[in-house]
Design a protein around this motif. Sequence first.
Motif, PDB file in Angstrom:
ATOM      1  N   HIS A  96      47.300  35.483  21.315  1.00  0.00           N
ATOM      2  CA  HIS A  96      46.131  36.236  20.854  1.00  0.00           C
ATOM      3  C   HIS A  96      45.722  35.793  19.452  1.00  0.00           C
ATOM      4  N   GLN A  97      46.683  35.558  18.589  1.00  0.00           N
ATOM      5  CA  GLN A  97      46.374  35.096  17.234  1.00  0.00           C
ATOM      6  C   GLN A  97      45.711  33.726  17.265  1.00  0.00           C
ATOM      7  N   ILE A  98      46.172  32.867  18.161  1.00  0.00           N
ATOM      8  CA  ILE A  98      45.563  31.538  18.301  1.00  0.00           C
ATOM      9  C   ILE A  98      44.136  31.672  18.837  1.00  0.00           C
ATOM     10  N   THR A  99      43.920  32.603  19.760  1.00  0.00           N
ATOM     11  CA  THR A  99      42.572  32.857  20.274  1.00  0.00           C
ATOM     12  C   THR A  99      41.644  33.302  19.155  1.00  0.00           C
ATOM     13  N   LEU A 100      42.113  34.203  18.306  1.00  0.00           N
ATOM     14  CA  LEU A 100      41.298  34.661  17.176  1.00  0.00           C
ATOM     15  C   LEU A 100      40.942  33.505  16.250  1.00  0.00           C
ATOM     16  N   LEU A 101      41.883  32.638  15.997  1.00  0.00           N
ATOM     17  CA  LEU A 101      41.613  31.485  15.134  1.00  0.00           C
ATOM     18  C   LEU A 101      40.596  30.550  15.782  1.00  0.00           C
ATOM     19  N   ALA A 102      40.712  30.313  17.079  1.00  0.00           N
ATOM     20  CA  ALA A 102      39.747  29.451  17.783  1.00  0.00           C
ATOM     21  C   ALA A 102      38.348  30.063  17.717  1.00  0.00           C
ATOM     22  N   ARG A 103      38.231  31.362  17.945  1.00  0.00           N
ATOM     23  CA  ARG A 103      36.918  32.027  17.858  1.00  0.00           C
ATOM     24  C   ARG A 103      36.364  31.936  16.443  1.00  0.00           C
ATOM     25  N   CYS A 104      37.247  32.093  15.469  1.00  0.00           N
ATOM     26  CA  CYS A 104      36.838  31.989  14.065  1.00  0.00           C
ATOM     27  C   CYS A 104      36.234  30.612  13.781  1.00  0.00           C
ATOM     28  N   LEU A 105      36.859  29.563  14.294  1.00  0.00           N
ATOM     29  CA  LEU A 105      36.342  28.210  14.086  1.00  0.00           C
ATOM     30  C   LEU A 105      34.994  28.007  14.770  1.00  0.00           C
ATOM     31  N   VAL A 106      34.815  28.581  15.957  1.00  0.00           N
ATOM     32  CA  VAL A 106      33.525  28.482  16.651  1.00  0.00           C
ATOM     33  C   VAL A 106      32.443  29.197  15.838  1.00  0.00           C
ATOM     34  N   GLU A 107      32.746  30.397  15.342  1.00  0.00           N
ATOM     35  CA  GLU A 107      31.773  31.136  14.542  1.00  0.00           C
ATOM     36  C   GLU A 107      31.452  30.404  13.248  1.00  0.00           C
ATOM     37  N   ALA A 108      32.465  29.812  12.619  1.00  0.00           N
ATOM     38  CA  ALA A 108      32.244  29.054  11.388  1.00  0.00           C
ATOM     39  C   ALA A 108      31.364  27.840  11.658  1.00  0.00           C
ATOM     40  N   SER A 109      31.578  27.178  12.787  1.00  0.00           N
ATOM     41  CA  SER A 109      30.739  26.047  13.170  1.00  0.00           C
ATOM     42  C   SER A 109      29.284  26.471  13.335  1.00  0.00           C
ATOM     43  N   ALA A 110      29.087  27.606  13.990  1.00  0.00           N
ATOM     44  CA  ALA A 110      27.725  28.111  14.189  1.00  0.00           C
ATOM     45  C   ALA A 110      27.086  28.505  12.855  1.00  0.00           C
ATOM     46  N   LEU A 111      27.862  29.069  11.943  1.00  0.00           N
ATOM     47  CA  LEU A 111      27.322  29.419  10.629  1.00  0.00           C
ATOM     48  C   LEU A 111      26.925  28.172   9.847  1.00  0.00           C
ATOM     49  N   ARG A 112      27.726  27.120   9.950  1.00  0.00           N
ATOM     50  CA  ARG A 112      27.360  25.851   9.303  1.00  0.00           C
ATOM     51  C   ARG A 112      26.059  25.307   9.899  1.00  0.00           C
ATOM     52  N   THR A 113      25.936  25.375  11.212  1.00  0.00           N
ATOM     53  CA  THR A 113      24.712  24.914  11.862  1.00  0.00           C
ATOM     54  C   THR A 113      23.526  25.756  11.415  1.00  0.00           C
ATOM     55  N   ALA A 114      23.738  27.063  11.290  1.00  0.00           N
ATOM     56  CA  ALA A 114      22.659  27.952  10.834  1.00  0.00           C
ATOM     57  C   ALA A 114      22.198  27.576   9.433  1.00  0.00           C
ATOM     58  N   ARG A 115      23.130  27.285   8.557  1.00  0.00           N
ATOM     59  CA  ARG A 115      22.755  26.880   7.197  1.00  0.00           C
ATOM     60  C   ARG A 115      21.945  25.604   7.207  1.00  0.00           C
ATOM     61  N   HIS A 116      22.253  24.720   8.131  1.00  0.00           N
ATOM     62  CA  HIS A 116      21.553  23.438   8.197  1.00  0.00           C
ATOM     63  C   HIS A 116      20.188  23.551   8.867  1.00  0.00           C
ATOM     64  N   ARG A 117      20.103  24.325   9.956  1.00  0.00           N
ATOM     65  CA  ARG A 117      18.893  24.356  10.774  1.00  0.00           C
ATOM     66  C   ARG A 117      17.862  25.395  10.368  1.00  0.00           C
ATOM     67  N   ALA A 118      18.285  26.465   9.708  1.00  0.00           N
ATOM     68  CA  ALA A 118      17.342  27.536   9.354  1.00  0.00           C
ATOM     69  C   ALA A 118      17.055  27.509   7.868  1.00  0.00           C
ATOM     70  N   PRO A 119      15.854  27.120   7.469  1.00  0.00           N
ATOM     71  CA  PRO A 119      15.521  27.101   6.049  1.00  0.00           C
ATOM     72  C   PRO A 119      15.658  28.496   5.449  1.00  0.00           C
ATOM     73  N   GLY A 120      16.156  28.537   4.252  1.00  0.00           N
ATOM     74  CA  GLY A 120      16.289  29.813   3.558  1.00  0.00           C
ATOM     75  C   GLY A 120      17.672  30.422   3.664  1.00  0.00           C
ATOM     76  N   THR A 121      18.526  29.923   4.562  1.00  0.00           N
ATOM     77  CA  THR A 121      19.847  30.532   4.697  1.00  0.00           C
ATOM     78  C   THR A 121      20.724  30.246   3.496  1.00  0.00           C
ATOM     79  N   ARG A 122      20.527  29.154   2.829  1.00  0.00           N
ATOM     80  CA  ARG A 122      21.334  28.863   1.646  1.00  0.00           C
ATOM     81  C   ARG A 122      21.019  29.838   0.524  1.00  0.00           C
ATOM     82  N   ALA A 123      19.799  30.273   0.446  1.00  0.00           N
ATOM     83  CA  ALA A 123      19.424  31.221  -0.599  1.00  0.00           C
ATOM     84  C   ALA A 123      19.719  32.655  -0.183  1.00  0.00           C
TER      85      ALA A 123
END
Length: 185
Positions: free
Chosen positions: A108-135
């Motif tokens: 279960h702890q490994i599952t949480l870490l894997a989900r965390c990495l997926v969410e972090a990847s999506a947040l990085r993509t959001a910062r790149h693709r959506a103008p204004g997210t950095r601010a």
Amino acid sequence: MDRPLDEPETVPLVLIEPYAFRLGGHHQRTLLALARAVPGTVVIAPHGIARPTATTLRRAPVTVVAGATVVRARLLLRAAGPLSRQSWAGQKLLRMGRWPDAVRRWPHQITLLARCLVEASALRTARHRAPGTRAGAVTVVVLSASEGLRGTAALLGAGASAVRPRGRHHRGPAAAASGTARPER
């Protein structure tokens, strides 16, 4: 023209749905309802998106991003894959026989870490693709966020400089100004 020329146009809402590849369920209904409600929404689906959902989203004024678009986001997403497989194998293995509680909790702890990495990847993509997210001018919503490691996902997804540590009971500057914030203990 109301805004200065050098200011990028901001996206009002970024929706991140790690389970957009699945059909049906509350994931799809919530994603579609929110995307239709706010024009100009960016939908990020790290593992891809189901065809019926993609078809419905194309009718709305929505930008759909499937997968990771930045190098660091791709690395985070790729790191999540082996962790998910390890968790699955651990669950299958530990299902048989009697194991101590500490050992049974590892998948279960490994599952949480894997989900965390997926969410972090999506947040990085959001910062790149959506103008204004950095601010910080955009609302970013992870629709089916995992129950743990939210802070870690935010740090990995936005970078350490973008996340401000807050007190345990901090409710923002408006609450502090109105006197409704809980005092620190």
